[in-house]
Design a protein around this motif. Structure first.
Motif, PDB file in Angstrom:
ATOM      1  N   PRO A   8       4.640   3.558  10.531  1.00 59.17           N
ATOM      2  CA  PRO A   8       4.889   4.522  11.604  1.00 59.17           C
ATOM      3  C   PRO A   8       4.513   5.948  11.187  1.00 59.17           C
ATOM      4  O   PRO A   8       4.729   6.351  10.035  1.00 59.17           O
ATOM      5  CB  PRO A   8       6.394   4.394  11.842  1.00 59.17           C
ATOM      6  N   TYR A   9       3.968   6.698  12.153  1.00 58.86           N
ATOM      7  CA  TYR A   9       3.603   8.098  11.893  1.00 58.86           C
ATOM      8  C   TYR A   9       3.552   8.856  13.206  1.00 58.86           C
ATOM      9  O   TYR A   9       3.499   8.268  14.279  1.00 58.86           O
ATOM     10  CB  TYR A   9       2.260   8.187  11.157  1.00 58.86           C
ATOM     11  N   VAL A  10       3.537  10.183  13.080  1.00 57.66           N
ATOM     12  CA  VAL A  10       3.276  11.066  14.225  1.00 57.66           C
ATOM     13  C   VAL A  10       2.252  12.099  13.781  1.00 57.66           C
ATOM     14  O   VAL A  10       2.219  12.504  12.628  1.00 57.66           O
ATOM     15  CB  VAL A  10       4.544  11.771  14.779  1.00 57.66           C
ATOM     16  N   GLY A  11       1.425  12.503  14.715  1.00 56.46           N
ATOM     17  CA  GLY A  11       0.358  13.451  14.422  1.00 56.46           C
ATOM     18  C   GLY A  11      -0.951  12.871  14.915  1.00 56.46           C
ATOM     19  O   GLY A  11      -0.974  11.843  15.597  1.00 56.46           O
ATOM     20  N   GLU A  12      -2.036  13.534  14.564  1.00 56.46           N
ATOM     21  CA  GLU A  12      -3.347  13.073  15.002  1.00 56.46           C
ATOM     22  C   GLU A  12      -3.639  11.680  14.455  1.00 56.46           C
ATOM     23  O   GLU A  12      -3.243  11.360  13.332  1.00 56.46           O
ATOM     24  CB  GLU A  12      -4.421  14.055  14.539  1.00 56.46           C
ATOM     25  N   PRO A  13      -4.345  10.855  15.238  1.00 49.99           N
ATOM     26  CA  PRO A  13      -4.714   9.523  14.744  1.00 49.99           C
ATOM     27  C   PRO A  13      -5.527   9.629  13.454  1.00 49.99           C
ATOM     28  O   PRO A  13      -6.244  10.607  13.240  1.00 49.99           O
ATOM     29  CB  PRO A  13      -5.571   8.946  15.867  1.00 49.99           C
ATOM     30  N   THR A  14      -5.383   8.614  12.605  1.00 47.42           N
ATOM     31  CA  THR A  14      -6.114   8.600  11.342  1.00 47.42           C
ATOM     32  C   THR A  14      -6.876   7.291  11.192  1.00 47.42           C
ATOM     33  O   THR A  14      -6.413   6.242  11.646  1.00 47.42           O
ATOM     34  CB  THR A  14      -5.165   8.789  10.142  1.00 47.42           C
ATOM     35  N   ASP A  15      -8.034   7.372  10.555  1.00 46.43           N
ATOM     36  CA  ASP A  15      -8.811   6.180  10.226  1.00 46.43           C
ATOM     37  C   ASP A  15      -8.284   5.532   8.946  1.00 46.43           C
ATOM     38  O   ASP A  15      -8.675   4.421   8.605  1.00 46.43           O
ATOM     39  CB  ASP A  15     -10.294   6.538  10.005  1.00 46.43           C
ATOM     40  N   HIS A  16      -7.424   6.251   8.230  1.00 44.26           N
ATOM     41  CA  HIS A  16      -6.955   5.795   6.917  1.00 44.26           C
ATOM     42  C   HIS A  16      -5.730   4.898   7.070  1.00 44.26           C
ATOM     43  O   HIS A  16      -4.617   5.262   6.714  1.00 44.26           O
ATOM     44  CB  HIS A  16      -6.679   6.994   6.013  1.00 44.26           C
ATOM     45  N   THR A  17      -5.974   3.694   7.592  1.00 40.98           N
ATOM     46  CA  THR A  17      -4.875   2.749   7.796  1.00 40.98           C
ATOM     47  C   THR A  17      -4.642   1.899   6.549  1.00 40.98           C
ATOM     48  O   THR A  17      -3.564   1.367   6.362  1.00 40.98           O
ATOM     49  CB  THR A  17      -5.144   1.849   9.007  1.00 40.98           C
ATOM     50  N   ILE A  18      -5.657   1.785   5.714  1.00 41.36           N
ATOM     51  CA  ILE A  18      -5.548   1.096   4.423  1.00 41.36           C
ATOM     52  C   ILE A  18      -6.077   2.053   3.356  1.00 41.36           C
ATOM     53  O   ILE A  18      -7.181   2.580   3.492  1.00 41.36           O
ATOM     54  CB  ILE A  18      -6.384  -0.216   4.394  1.00 41.36           C
ATOM     55  N   ILE A  19      -5.279   2.257   2.304  1.00 46.17           N
ATOM     56  CA  ILE A  19      -5.692   3.140   1.202  1.00 46.17           C
ATOM     57  C   ILE A  19      -5.564   2.372  -0.110  1.00 46.17           C
ATOM     58  O   ILE A  19      -4.460   1.951  -0.474  1.00 46.17           O
ATOM     59  CB  ILE A  19      -4.829   4.420   1.153  1.00 46.17           C
ATOM     60  N   PRO A  20      -6.662   2.173  -0.834  1.00 49.77           N
ATOM     61  CA  PRO A  20      -6.584   1.498  -2.130  1.00 49.77           C
ATOM     62  C   PRO A  20      -5.772   2.330  -3.132  1.00 49.77           C
ATOM     63  O   PRO A  20      -5.823   3.561  -3.101  1.00 49.77           O
ATOM     64  CB  PRO A  20      -8.044   1.410  -2.586  1.00 49.77           C
ATOM     65  N   PHE A  21      -5.038   1.638  -4.002  1.00 56.58           N
ATOM     66  CA  PHE A  21      -4.317   2.334  -5.059  1.00 56.58           C
ATOM     67  C   PHE A  21      -5.317   3.186  -5.848  1.00 56.58           C
ATOM     68  O   PHE A  21      -6.419   2.745  -6.139  1.00 56.58           O
ATOM     69  CB  PHE A  21      -3.651   1.344  -6.010  1.00 56.58           C
ATOM     70  N   GLY A  22      -4.913   4.405  -6.155  1.00 54.75           N
ATOM     71  CA  GLY A  22      -5.747   5.318  -6.935  1.00 54.75           C
ATOM     72  C   GLY A  22      -6.611   6.230  -6.089  1.00 54.75           C
ATOM     73  O   GLY A  22      -7.074   7.253  -6.568  1.00 54.75           O
ATOM     74  N   LYS A  23      -6.822   5.885  -4.809  1.00 51.54           N
ATOM     75  CA  LYS A  23      -7.699   6.692  -3.954  1.00 51.54           C
ATOM     76  C   LYS A  23      -6.879   7.685  -3.140  1.00 51.54           C
ATOM     77  O   LYS A  23      -5.880   7.328  -2.510  1.00 51.54           O
ATOM     78  CB  LYS A  23      -8.496   5.787  -3.023  1.00 51.54           C
ATOM     79  N   GLY A  24      -7.315   8.940  -3.151  1.00 52.19           N
ATOM     80  CA  GLY A  24      -6.603   9.974  -2.407  1.00 52.19           C
ATOM     81  C   GLY A  24      -5.236  10.274  -3.016  1.00 52.19           C
ATOM     82  O   GLY A  24      -4.858   9.715  -4.038  1.00 52.19           O
TER      83      GLY A  24
END
Length: 156
Positions: free
Chosen positions: A58-74
């Motif tokens: 769950p989130y609020v704010g602008e939509p994001t393409d980052h629905t999956i984030i690999p460990f270590g990235k970002g």
């Protein structure tokens, strides 16, 4: 509104058992985003099963393409590995930053622990430069401890 005065509201939302866990997390995101001027995107990421990646909750704010984030990235992916809070006063100064929006100037990520295991995190983006203080960290640690109490065992 002060962080101290927000704590009972966070607890009240999270303890509303007639709502699903996702609904309670979403309401918590809305409370934080609506109440703290410089919280412009508020969301939760959780470990995606046995994979070394995070999945957007769950989130609020602008939509994001980052629905999956690999460990270590970002920033979120780094927190999944380090188990430490990560405060980024200026996202442009970070080599391993994943840009969600050109308006974002700062980010804070605080891990959620259940039985000593990092199972997720709260992620907050700000359109204000260097807004986060130690008070934000302590408050978000409180939020994460309260969130950990309501998470289903299937998450970890």
């Amino acid at each position: 509104m002060s962080f101290e005065s927000l704590k009972p509201e966070v607890k009240s939302i999270l303890n509303t058992t007639d709502l699903s866990v996702d609904e309670r997390l979403h309401k918590t995101c809305k409370l934080l985003e609506n109440t703290v001027d410089y919280y412009n995107w508020v969301g939760f990421y959780f470990k995606n099963g046995d994979k070394d990646e995070l999945k957007l909750g769950p989130y609020v704010g602008e939509p994001t393409d980052h629905t999956i984030i690999p460990f270590g990235k970002g920033i979120c992916g780094q927190v999944a590995i380090s188990n430490q809070n990560f405060v980024v006063p200026d996202v442009k100064a970070q080599d391993n930053y994943i840009a969600c929006s050109i308006t974002v100037k700062a980010e804070i990520v605080v891990p959620i622990f259940v039985n000593g295991e990092n199972i997720g995190q709260i992620d907050i983006d700000s359109n204000t430069s260097n807004p986060f203080t130690e008070a934000d960290e302590r408050f978000l640690e409180f939020v994460c401890k309260e969130v950990a109490k309501i998470l289903p065992a299937s998450l970890f």
